[in-house]
Design a protein around this motif. Sequence first.
Motif, PDB file in Angstrom:
ATOM      1  N   LEU A 132     -53.220 -17.592 -26.568  1.00  0.00           N
ATOM      2  CA  LEU A 132     -53.012 -18.612 -27.585  1.00  0.00           C
ATOM      3  C   LEU A 132     -54.212 -18.694 -28.519  1.00  0.00           C
ATOM      4  N   GLU A 133     -55.384 -18.300 -28.033  1.00  0.00           N
ATOM      5  CA  GLU A 133     -56.558 -18.252 -28.907  1.00  0.00           C
ATOM      6  C   GLU A 133     -56.368 -17.215 -30.011  1.00  0.00           C
ATOM      7  N   ASP A 134     -55.683 -16.115 -29.691  1.00  0.00           N
ATOM      8  CA  ASP A 134     -55.356 -15.128 -30.728  1.00  0.00           C
ATOM      9  C   ASP A 134     -54.465 -15.757 -31.788  1.00  0.00           C
ATOM     10  N   LEU A 135     -53.504 -16.559 -31.348  1.00  0.00           N
ATOM     11  CA  LEU A 135     -52.612 -17.236 -32.282  1.00  0.00           C
ATOM     12  C   LEU A 135     -53.402 -18.189 -33.179  1.00  0.00           C
ATOM     13  N   ASP A 136     -54.334 -18.924 -32.588  1.00  0.00           N
ATOM     14  CA  ASP A 136     -55.169 -19.833 -33.372  1.00  0.00           C
ATOM     15  C   ASP A 136     -55.972 -19.068 -34.424  1.00  0.00           C
ATOM     16  N   SER A 137     -56.521 -17.932 -34.028  1.00  0.00           N
ATOM     17  CA  SER A 137     -57.338 -17.129 -34.937  1.00  0.00           C
ATOM     18  C   SER A 137     -56.530 -16.635 -36.123  1.00  0.00           C
ATOM     19  N   VAL A 138     -55.326 -16.159 -35.840  1.00  0.00           N
ATOM     20  CA  VAL A 138     -54.466 -15.648 -36.915  1.00  0.00           C
ATOM     21  C   VAL A 138     -53.999 -16.783 -37.814  1.00  0.00           C
ATOM     22  N   ASP A 158     -61.404  -9.639 -33.348  1.00  0.00           N
ATOM     23  CA  ASP A 158     -61.092 -10.755 -34.238  1.00  0.00           C
ATOM     24  C   ASP A 158     -59.675 -10.597 -34.786  1.00  0.00           C
ATOM     25  N   PRO A 159     -58.685 -11.170 -34.109  1.00  0.00           N
ATOM     26  CA  PRO A 159     -57.308 -11.040 -34.582  1.00  0.00           C
ATOM     27  C   PRO A 159     -57.104 -11.568 -35.998  1.00  0.00           C
ATOM     28  N   GLY A 160     -57.868 -12.588 -36.385  1.00  0.00           N
ATOM     29  CA  GLY A 160     -57.727 -13.138 -37.725  1.00  0.00           C
ATOM     30  C   GLY A 160     -58.087 -12.137 -38.804  1.00  0.00           C
ATOM     31  N   THR A 161     -59.116 -11.345 -38.559  1.00  0.00           N
ATOM     32  CA  THR A 161     -59.509 -10.317 -39.525  1.00  0.00           C
ATOM     33  C   THR A 161     -58.410  -9.264 -39.670  1.00  0.00           C
ATOM     34  N   LEU A 162     -57.845  -8.837 -38.544  1.00  0.00           N
ATOM     35  CA  LEU A 162     -56.751  -7.867 -38.596  1.00  0.00           C
ATOM     36  C   LEU A 162     -55.552  -8.459 -39.328  1.00  0.00           C
ATOM     37  N   ALA A 163     -55.237  -9.713 -39.050  1.00  0.00           N
ATOM     38  CA  ALA A 163     -54.114 -10.368 -39.724  1.00  0.00           C
ATOM     39  C   ALA A 163     -54.347 -10.437 -41.223  1.00  0.00           C
ATOM     40  N   GLY A 164     -55.587 -10.649 -41.630  1.00  0.00           N
ATOM     41  CA  GLY A 164     -55.908 -10.671 -43.053  1.00  0.00           C
ATOM     42  C   GLY A 164     -55.632  -9.333 -43.713  1.00  0.00           C
ATOM     43  N   GLY A 217     -51.896  -6.141 -47.110  1.00  0.00           N
ATOM     44  CA  GLY A 217     -51.002  -5.003 -47.281  1.00  0.00           C
ATOM     45  C   GLY A 217     -49.577  -5.400 -47.610  1.00  0.00           C
ATOM     46  N   GLY A 218     -49.297  -6.704 -47.604  1.00  0.00           N
ATOM     47  CA  GLY A 218     -47.971  -7.180 -47.982  1.00  0.00           C
ATOM     48  C   GLY A 218     -47.065  -7.550 -46.832  1.00  0.00           C
ATOM     49  N   ALA A 219     -47.611  -7.769 -45.630  1.00  0.00           N
ATOM     50  CA  ALA A 219     -46.775  -8.149 -44.483  1.00  0.00           C
ATOM     51  C   ALA A 219     -46.028  -9.434 -44.790  1.00  0.00           C
ATOM     52  N   ARG A 220     -44.760  -9.495 -44.349  1.00  0.00           N
ATOM     53  CA  ARG A 220     -43.961 -10.708 -44.537  1.00  0.00           C
ATOM     54  C   ARG A 220     -44.329 -11.771 -43.509  1.00  0.00           C
ATOM     55  N   ALA A 221     -44.786 -11.346 -42.355  1.00  0.00           N
ATOM     56  CA  ALA A 221     -45.189 -12.268 -41.290  1.00  0.00           C
ATOM     57  C   ALA A 221     -46.117 -11.514 -40.344  1.00  0.00           C
ATOM     58  N   ILE A 222     -46.871 -12.281 -39.554  1.00  0.00           N
ATOM     59  CA  ILE A 222     -47.746 -11.700 -38.538  1.00  0.00           C
ATOM     60  C   ILE A 222     -47.207 -12.080 -37.166  1.00  0.00           C
ATOM     61  N   SER A 223     -46.997 -11.083 -36.321  1.00  0.00           N
ATOM     62  CA  SER A 223     -46.585 -11.306 -34.940  1.00  0.00           C
ATOM     63  C   SER A 223     -47.821 -11.271 -34.052  1.00  0.00           C
ATOM     64  N   VAL A 224     -47.949 -12.289 -33.204  1.00  0.00           N
ATOM     65  CA  VAL A 224     -49.106 -12.377 -32.313  1.00  0.00           C
ATOM     66  C   VAL A 224     -48.623 -12.442 -30.871  1.00  0.00           C
ATOM     67  N   LEU A 225     -48.951 -11.427 -30.107  1.00  0.00           N
ATOM     68  CA  LEU A 225     -48.616 -11.433 -28.688  1.00  0.00           C
ATOM     69  C   LEU A 225     -49.533 -12.414 -27.968  1.00  0.00           C
ATOM     70  N   THR A 226     -48.939 -13.357 -27.248  1.00  0.00           N
ATOM     71  CA  THR A 226     -49.745 -14.343 -26.533  1.00  0.00           C
ATOM     72  C   THR A 226     -49.633 -14.214 -25.016  1.00  0.00           C
ATOM     73  N   GLU A 227     -48.862 -13.240 -24.522  1.00  0.00           N
ATOM     74  CA  GLU A 227     -48.744 -13.003 -23.081  1.00  0.00           C
ATOM     75  C   GLU A 227     -50.000 -12.267 -22.608  1.00  0.00           C
ATOM     76  N   GLY A 228     -50.608 -12.763 -21.524  1.00  0.00           N
ATOM     77  CA  GLY A 228     -51.902 -12.248 -21.128  1.00  0.00           C
ATOM     78  C   GLY A 228     -51.905 -11.112 -20.128  1.00  0.00           C
ATOM     79  N   ARG A 229     -51.008 -11.132 -19.167  1.00  0.00           N
ATOM     80  CA  ARG A 229     -51.101 -10.173 -18.058  1.00  0.00           C
ATOM     81  C   ARG A 229     -50.810  -8.745 -18.476  1.00  0.00           C
TER      82      ARG A 229
END
Length: 267
Positions: free
Chosen positions: A96-102, A67-73, A78-90
């Motif tokens: 992109l579903e990870d991006l949606d979750s976050v 659950d990427p959204g839980t990790l992003a939370g 913890g005070g992150a300024r932004a969340i980086s989400v890798l969307t490259e699959g190979r």
Amino acid sequence: MTVLDDIVAGVREDLAERRRQTPLADVIERAREAQPARAFDLDGDFGVIAEVKRRSPSRGDLAHIPDPGTLAGLYAAGGARAISVLTEGRRFSGSLEDLDSVRAAVDIPVLRKDFMVEEYQFHEARAHGADLVLLIVAALDVGQLHEFHALARELGMTALVETHNAEELAIAAELDAPLIGINTRNLKDLSVDTSRFAPLADLAPAACTLVAESGVTGPDDVETYAGAGADLVLVGEALVTGGDAESAVAAFTSTGQERRAATSRQS
């Protein structure tokens, strides 16, 4: 063919399939219907861009992230300024579903971290709620960099322009890019040398916000980068493998802020 060339070739193949499934016009319409992009604070205190990262070409599998959204939370707490989400699959097992979750889980800016090589991907990023996108100087020609940097801005997003050497830094400066990354990873053999950062940081435009990428294994690396001029560090592996993501983000942030404060007093 370099590692970067190989990755980009795969990105283009996967992108062609997505274009067949969803035409550009449909993606543009979805981007228009998305909530406006969140502004990234370029004048904030030292901070961490915390990354959702399942695997890497150099290290293989890193973490099971159901659950990427839980990790992003946790990152946000913890005070992150932004969340980086890798969307490259190979190579990175992202999507992109990870991006949606976050995007659904946090209110802070979200970076779509991918190998952006076509206009389609920028509208796609916005349609999925990205506020920032990555532009890798080594993956694009100068004309494309200018075109895509302008497109990101037109769509309300901030571009993180990633560089690896003095020549690429000069190109980023010509773009008048407000957010510049210095990646200490060699794209030919994927080795990391954090000592590359300081001399390149000295060449960066004074007005830009500078991001140190790769090589953070703990607070000592954050302190080194902050002392050499980094305003932000982008960290993935150390956070997803460390066991306590929230505390790690808070510790890295505190370390960087203290080092920057000490540097300011000394100057």
